[in-house]
Write a protein that holds these residues in place. Structure first.
Motif, PDB file in Angstrom:
ATOM      1  N   LEU A 148      95.211  47.699   1.890  1.00 40.69           N
ATOM      2  CA  LEU A 148      95.809  48.765   2.694  1.00 40.69           C
ATOM      3  C   LEU A 148      95.275  48.732   4.120  1.00 40.69           C
ATOM      4  N   GLY A 149      93.959  48.477   4.268  1.00 46.06           N
ATOM      5  CA  GLY A 149      93.383  48.394   5.605  1.00 46.06           C
ATOM      6  C   GLY A 149      93.966  47.256   6.420  1.00 46.06           C
ATOM      7  N   LEU A 150      94.135  46.086   5.796  1.00 43.00           N
ATOM      8  CA  LEU A 150      94.712  44.944   6.502  1.00 43.00           C
ATOM      9  C   LEU A 150      96.164  45.210   6.903  1.00 43.00           C
ATOM     10  N   VAL A 151      96.920  45.843   6.017  1.00 45.69           N
ATOM     11  CA  VAL A 151      98.319  46.164   6.329  1.00 45.69           C
ATOM     12  C   VAL A 151      98.397  47.150   7.488  1.00 45.69           C
ATOM     13  N   VAL A 152      97.546  48.170   7.460  1.00 42.22           N
ATOM     14  CA  VAL A 152      97.535  49.162   8.540  1.00 42.22           C
ATOM     15  C   VAL A 152      97.171  48.514   9.870  1.00 42.22           C
ATOM     16  N   LEU A 153      96.174  47.637   9.871  1.00 43.68           N
ATOM     17  CA  LEU A 153      95.800  46.936  11.100  1.00 43.68           C
ATOM     18  C   LEU A 153      96.944  46.057  11.600  1.00 43.68           C
ATOM     19  N   GLN A 154      97.607  45.367  10.696  1.00 48.53           N
ATOM     20  CA  GLN A 154      98.701  44.488  11.087  1.00 48.53           C
ATOM     21  C   GLN A 154      99.844  45.275  11.743  1.00 48.53           C
ATOM     22  N   ILE A 155     100.171  46.416  11.149  1.00 46.83           N
ATOM     23  CA  ILE A 155     101.312  47.191  11.654  1.00 46.83           C
ATOM     24  C   ILE A 155     100.950  47.979  12.903  1.00 46.83           C
ATOM     25  N   PHE A 156      99.889  48.781  12.828  1.00 43.88           N
ATOM     26  CA  PHE A 156      99.597  49.714  13.907  1.00 43.88           C
ATOM     27  C   PHE A 156      98.817  49.094  15.060  1.00 43.88           C
ATOM     28  N   SER A 157      98.153  47.981  14.826  1.00 42.14           N
ATOM     29  CA  SER A 157      97.381  47.359  15.895  1.00 42.14           C
ATOM     30  C   SER A 157      98.062  46.114  16.449  1.00 42.14           C
ATOM     31  N   VAL A 158      98.387  45.175  15.573  1.00 38.38           N
ATOM     32  CA  VAL A 158      98.958  43.905  16.040  1.00 38.38           C
ATOM     33  C   VAL A 158     100.407  44.079  16.480  1.00 38.38           C
ATOM     34  N   GLN A 159     101.229  44.756  15.658  1.00 40.57           N
ATOM     35  CA  GLN A 159     102.651  44.847  15.956  1.00 40.57           C
ATOM     36  C   GLN A 159     103.002  45.996  16.899  1.00 40.57           C
ATOM     37  N   LEU A 160     102.441  47.184  16.636  1.00 39.28           N
ATOM     38  CA  LEU A 160     102.795  48.348  17.454  1.00 39.28           C
ATOM     39  C   LEU A 160     101.815  48.601  18.596  1.00 39.28           C
ATOM     40  N   GLY A 161     100.599  48.100  18.496  1.00 41.25           N
ATOM     41  CA  GLY A 161      99.611  48.292  19.553  1.00 41.25           C
ATOM     42  C   GLY A 161      99.147  49.729  19.724  1.00 41.25           C
ATOM     43  N   LEU A 162      99.219  50.525  18.656  1.00 42.21           N
ATOM     44  CA  LEU A 162      98.837  51.934  18.754  1.00 42.21           C
ATOM     45  C   LEU A 162      97.327  52.146  18.653  1.00 42.21           C
ATOM     46  N   ILE A 163      96.644  51.260  17.964  1.00 40.24           N
ATOM     47  CA  ILE A 163      95.192  51.366  17.841  1.00 40.24           C
ATOM     48  C   ILE A 163      94.565  50.026  18.160  1.00 40.24           C
ATOM     49  N   SER A 164      93.298  50.045  18.518  1.00 37.81           N
ATOM     50  CA  SER A 164      92.584  48.819  18.858  1.00 37.81           C
ATOM     51  C   SER A 164      92.123  48.111  17.589  1.00 37.81           C
ATOM     52  N   LEU A 165      92.032  46.784  17.668  1.00 34.71           N
ATOM     53  CA  LEU A 165      91.506  46.009  16.549  1.00 34.71           C
ATOM     54  C   LEU A 165      90.035  46.303  16.309  1.00 34.71           C
ATOM     55  N   PHE A 166      89.330  46.740  17.346  1.00 37.14           N
ATOM     56  CA  PHE A 166      87.907  47.028  17.262  1.00 37.14           C
ATOM     57  C   PHE A 166      87.668  48.480  17.657  1.00 37.14           C
ATOM     58  N   PRO A 167      86.656  49.137  17.101  1.00 39.41           N
ATOM     59  CA  PRO A 167      86.385  50.547  17.418  1.00 39.41           C
ATOM     60  C   PRO A 167      86.192  50.762  18.910  1.00 39.41           C
ATOM     61  N   ASP A 168      86.923  51.733  19.460  1.00 38.86           N
ATOM     62  CA  ASP A 168      86.826  52.026  20.888  1.00 38.86           C
ATOM     63  C   ASP A 168      86.365  53.455  21.167  1.00 38.86           C
ATOM     64  N   GLY A 169      85.916  54.151  20.124  1.00 37.53           N
ATOM     65  CA  GLY A 169      85.426  55.514  20.308  1.00 37.53           C
ATOM     66  C   GLY A 169      86.501  56.580  20.288  1.00 37.53           C
ATOM     67  N   SER A 170      87.757  56.191  20.139  1.00 36.23           N
ATOM     68  CA  SER A 170      88.842  57.160  20.145  1.00 36.23           C
ATOM     69  C   SER A 170      88.950  57.853  18.782  1.00 36.23           C
TER      70      SER A 170
END
Length: 320
Positions: A148-170
């Motif tokens: 689930l974590g990998l899928v969420v990263l793929q969708i929201f970070s890689v494809q949509l760019g809504l969150i960073s791949l690495f923690p940014d304090g947000s």
């Protein structure tokens, strides 16, 4: 009530003592010792003189019963020993990162409870979606956390760019991994809560409240939730172990600094003292969570302490 509290506290102390003993025995029967592993990694070859010095410094050359008493005494004073890989005390090594893990675990627990409550409310008050909502807990429980974590990263970070791949304090950097961790944790809580709510809704006093014109939401708040919350609270405490284990996986997937990264480093470096500290910390957290639930339970259901008093009186009568 005092007798109930003392009994639960005594049981918790006994469980922690047994956990410490099992960890100590498990480490003691290993074919190698921490000093040998440390010297071999640091020097690149086996040096018996340095091994002897390290054993003497850390107390590994003393009899096992002396080590046991010494380590147990140190634990009572809040000292878990030294991390051989970092040179820090185990307390300082864990204390430097535990805040991140506690923040993630607390957020995930809150989200899991909200998810479980939402499933329960929808399944009991909204008839058109009842069957669909009741199917969610088994689905949530079957989803692997790392997948689930990998899928969420793929969708929201890689494809949509809504969150960073690495923690940014947000806030999103905390909310997303917490939600990933909360989804499987919420499954058993929702199942138990839903089952107990349905059983409570069938009780006579609830039917009477309905007959008097109470709305489903009012009946749920005033007559159902308190009776049904106890078992769900117990299940919440039992998921602490899964929560900590899931935190390790989630922190690794989302590159968060926490107990997960420390545990992976401790295992890869075979840092026995640090691993001992992490295992005992896990035991303390699990026991503390279950003790807290045991102390809250009589508030939700006073029959718990009453039944214990009756059992105690029966035992006294049998002696007489």
């Amino acid at each position: 009530m005092l007798r109930y509290v003392l009994a639960r506290v005594g049981q918790s102390v006994l469980v922690l003592l047994l956990a410490f003993t099992l960890v100590f025995v498990g480490v003691s029967i290993l074919p190698t010792d921490p000093a040998t592993i440390f010297v071999a990694k640091g020097e690149g070859y086996f040096n018996p003189d340095i091994v002897t010095q390290v054993k003497a410094f850390y107390g590994y050359d003393r009899p096992l019963w002396v080590q046991y008493v010494s380590q147990l005494t140190g634990l009572l004073h809040g000292h878990f020993g030294f991390s051989l890989s970092s040179g820090q005390t185990v307390t300082d090594r864990i204390g430097g990162v535990i805040g991140q893990t506690l923040q993630l675990a607390a957020t995930a627990t809150a989200l899991a409870l909200l998810l479980a409550a939402a499933i329960m409310v929808l399944a009991t008050t909204v008839a058109p979606v009842r069957s669909l909502v009741r199917a969610l807990p088994p689905l949530f429980g079957a989803v692997p956390t790392f997948w689930l974590g990998l899928v969420v990263l793929q969708i929201f970070s890689v494809q949509l760019g809504l969150i960073s791949l690495f923690p940014d304090g947000s806030f999103a950097a905390l909310l997303v991994p917490a939600l990933v961790l909360a989804v499987p944790i919420s499954a058993p809580i929702a199942q138990v809560l839903l089952k107990n709510v349905e059983a409570t809704l069938a009780l006579p006093h609830v039917n009477t409240a309905r007959a008097k014109g109470g709305t489903p939401g009012w009946v749920l708040r005033r007559h159902v939730l308190r009776n049904a919350a106890g078992p769900a609270l117990t299940v919440t405490a039992t998921t602490v172990g899964a929560l900590l284990g899931g935190s390790v996986v989630t922190e690794t997937v989302f590159s968060r600094a926490g107990l997960g990264s420390v545990l992976l480093q401790a295992v890869s470096n075979q840092d026995i003292s640090l691993i001992q500290g992490l295992v005992l910390l896990t035991a303390v957290v699990i026991v503390a969570a279950n003790l807290l639930v045991d102390l809250i339970y009589p508030i939700l259901d006073p029959r718990v302490t009453k039944s214990q008093r009756r059992g105690f009186a029966t035992r006294l009568g049998s002696f007489g």
